[in-house]
Design a protein around this motif. Sequence first.
Motif, PDB file in Angstrom:
ATOM      1  N   ARG A 167       0.731  -1.113  -0.120  1.00 38.12           N
ATOM      2  CA  ARG A 167      -0.081   0.048  -0.027  1.00 38.12           C
ATOM      3  C   ARG A 167       0.987   1.303  -0.188  1.00 38.12           C
ATOM      4  O   ARG A 167       1.050   1.806   1.123  1.00 38.12           O
ATOM      5  CB  ARG A 167      -0.861  -0.093   1.358  1.00 38.12           C
ATOM      6  CG  ARG A 167      -1.970  -1.131   1.102  1.00 38.12           C
ATOM      7  CD  ARG A 167      -3.228  -1.054   2.029  1.00 38.12           C
ATOM      8  NE  ARG A 167      -4.059  -1.791   1.802  1.00 38.12           N
ATOM      9  CZ  ARG A 167      -5.405  -1.996   2.278  1.00 38.12           C
ATOM     10  NH1 ARG A 167      -5.540  -1.123   3.301  1.00 38.12           N
ATOM     11  NH2 ARG A 167      -6.127  -2.870   2.023  1.00 38.12           N
ATOM     12  N   PHE A 210       2.475  -5.989   3.309  1.00 36.57           N
ATOM     13  CA  PHE A 210       1.802  -7.060   4.405  1.00 36.57           C
ATOM     14  C   PHE A 210       1.002  -8.205   3.753  1.00 36.57           C
ATOM     15  O   PHE A 210       0.851  -8.185   2.594  1.00 36.57           O
ATOM     16  CB  PHE A 210       0.979  -6.319   5.495  1.00 36.57           C
ATOM     17  CG  PHE A 210      -0.352  -5.332   4.557  1.00 36.57           C
ATOM     18  CD1 PHE A 210      -0.406  -4.562   4.145  1.00 36.57           C
ATOM     19  CD2 PHE A 210      -1.625  -6.080   5.074  1.00 36.57           C
ATOM     20  CE1 PHE A 210      -1.419  -3.880   3.601  1.00 36.57           C
ATOM     21  CE2 PHE A 210      -2.746  -5.887   4.396  1.00 36.57           C
ATOM     22  CZ  PHE A 210      -2.583  -4.497   3.624  1.00 36.57           C
ATOM     23  N   GLY A 224      -5.436  -8.654   8.432  1.00 39.27           N
ATOM     24  CA  GLY A 224      -4.020  -8.202   8.483  1.00 39.27           C
ATOM     25  C   GLY A 224      -3.197  -9.260   9.136  1.00 39.27           C
ATOM     26  O   GLY A 224      -3.660  -9.513  10.534  1.00 39.27           O
TER      27      GLY A 224
END
Length: 870
Positions: free
Chosen positions: A68, A89, A238
């Motif tokens: 991101r 991630f 996440g």
Amino acid sequence: MQSQEIRKQFLAFFENKKHTIVPSAPMVIKDDPTLMFTNAGMNQFKEFFLGNKKPKNSRVTDTQKCLRVSGKHNDLEEVGKDTYHHTMFEMLGNWSFGDYFKKEAIQWAWELLTEVFKVDKDMLYVTIFEGDEKEGLQRDTEAYDIWKEFISEDRILNGNKKDNFWEMGEQGPCGPCSEIHVDIRSAEEKAKVPGKDLVNKDHPEVIEVWNLVFIQFNRKADSSLEELPAQHIDTGMGFERLCMVLQNKKSNYDTDVFTPLIREIETITNSKYGKEEEIDIAIRVIADHVRAVSFAIADGQLPSNTGAGYVIRRILRRAIRYGFTFLNEKEPFIYKLVDTLENQMHEAFPELRSQKGIIENVIKEEEHSFLRTLDQGLQLLDNVIAGSKSKTISGKKAFELYDTYGFPIDLTALILSEKGFELDTESFDVELQKQKERSRKATKIETGDWHELIEDDEEEFVGYDMLQTKVKITRYRKVTSKKDGEMYQLVFNLTPFYPEGGGQVGDKGYLEAPNGDVTYILDTKKENNLIIHYTRNLPVNLNATFEAVVDLDSRNNTAANHTATHLLHQGLRTVLGTHVEQKGSLVKADYLRFDFSHYAKVTTDELKQVEEFVNARIREQLPLEENRNIPYQQALNEGAVALFGEKYGDTVRTIKFGESMELCGGTHVKNTADIWHFVITSESAVAAGVRRIEAISAEGAKQYFESQSEAYDKVLAVLKTKNDPIKVITSLQEENMALKKEIEALQKEKAKGLKQEIRNGLEDVNGVKFLAQKVDLDQAALKDMAFELGSEFKNLFALFASENNGKAMLTCYISKELVAEKELNAGQVVRELGKLIQGGGGGQPFFATAGGKNPGGIPEVLEKAKTYIL
Ligand code: ATP
Ligand code: MG
């Protein structure tokens, strides 16, 4: 629980619920102009949601590498400063493509978190979409009603459009979502402020872990929402945040995903984590960024000056800069962390192991070059400071440093403040804004909505077998950009046009309507699963049946170059070794380009061997053996070469010519004999450990030989010989050498005469042997002369001027004794007098030279020279 185990349990849980485990898609996206990097697990499934493609399994689960750092989701500036946002991630996800919906998604998420992972229910809060009047969207009472079966109602919170309506980008599939948040604060903290007041408030210990998205709309170009034909589930959790919760930590960086990297950074940089905020941030930045950059390189994206490569370069530079300023690292060190990263992650991501060497090399080289830039920048900044009349440095100057030298603005500000100066940030922001506006205008693309003419499920590619066929247009849209102006994108029911991919350029050609009207196809590209044909105009009758015709010559030459690329790959692995791996390729009609890993320059001899290897395969007349539908694993077992960072399906296409076998979707010749001949035209470096070969074949090679032969004929004509130009040239060279020697001897003779003349011309002025004279000698001879006189006289001031090819040269010699005694400086003399000949120069105090473009100034120079000793 160890992070490896957490990942496994997540996947196993959903496998148990009849989900198929699929691999992560590459993090670097190659076939979607709207997205550079995967920013969410759903990207690779976008076409399923839009109904452009049918999924094989309606339930899948995976862990997806996400990045991101650009576009709608950009967390770069947060990373390191907080403890729970990363650039790269892993997003754990479960998916339903038109299968189950909210009920199961919510129920399973709850079951996994509270029963399998045993997260305390009192730590959890959930949010649902509160509705949005402007969009005409209702509150998600359905999700609310499902949640209240599991969690007390005071823990179900309303969320607004920003937090609870998920969108991938400006356009595309989207829908309301329901997030799960965890409150990991201490009991004491919790007693002070209730957790529900901190949800979605950027509190580092009350954070979102899982987002369940209920995909049911498509956001269109005019920003309106359109109901999708089916409803889907898209969830994203996440991984690093989950590990933090399950390992009872307060920061992602304290989990075993990061601690080995942090220990290594501490060791290498001799620093300590957890003592001082600035240092902690730097360590987190570096631990995070080395992951993003390593994964990107493993996916085939090298740092570069444009596009995705530039984003990667900027991430790495951010890490280097934090190391430089806060950890005092002035030498490359980040590359040393790759070993630790690889050790830890290779099981889930084997590409890190196989690509380790190149990752290290590339990072090290980038570090070297950016550290050099920083060094230069520091000097430039010193100059700016020295030349500044006020204590405030203009934003324009700082922007120049930032823009042309890549010197980070925060570093500029820091250094300035350390030296008691201030940066005018306002004017810097103005410059930055101007630049952003310029690039936004230059790259802005307006994409219209699709106009659907015929409903069609899949646009079949028939171009392996046919170069011409009847087609119908199923949909079209208009795209407008500064670069290409107005264009149309056309989709057919089937197409013989090869869309750009696998390094091979897209086909060109035309559409012919029944009445003979022709519309040219300028390019063909693939966007997600659609093959898109670019035209300048729309055909008059869009509903006609067209004859679609591919440009034969350019396709054939491209095919020859593509097959040649495979043979080149094989040749390189044979001659240089199997460490050679493809790192990129470009296959066009007129030439091919091939980038590969190799640690040294390829010698001329090796290049010859490779070229000969390819030409031998051409002479063998190897037939194409194509298999369009072979299971991926079987293809690998049979020895096919696959590329990292490519997305392969369960079944693949293999292309075999003799011993060369590759997974490939490109177009090829039927027999290697069709390549005719192969010639390597250049070899160079692209990055550390990556070489590039350019080559030609087929028509390109023919033209090359023709022009060589033409040039040869011209050489013969110029040399006025019929057969043996080498002999003529050799004798010309010998004659030339002899003439040169003769000239040298004559020059020496002349110098001897001149020397005497010059000695006679020496004047005694104020105890100095002075001379200022125009002399007809070359630079080297003048220098000799000056030094010779210098060794003769200890009090010499000599200034020679000379003229050559319309340029003026000054040579100044001042005996060292005079330099000391009278504080003279030859460098300064030539700099000042150089102005009179419109030039400049410099050197040492006793000897210096200058060059200029105005010989007319020489008399004045000679006149002024004496003033230095008067
Ligand atoms: P946040 O508000 O915390 O930035 P988000 O709303 O951007 O999260 P989503 O787009 O819903 O997050 O992504 C799904 C999940 O991915 C999040 O619940 C979170 O666990 C995780 N996630 C999102 N961004 C990051 C990031 N930059 N680093 C690590 N994990 C992230
Ligand atoms: Mg976010």
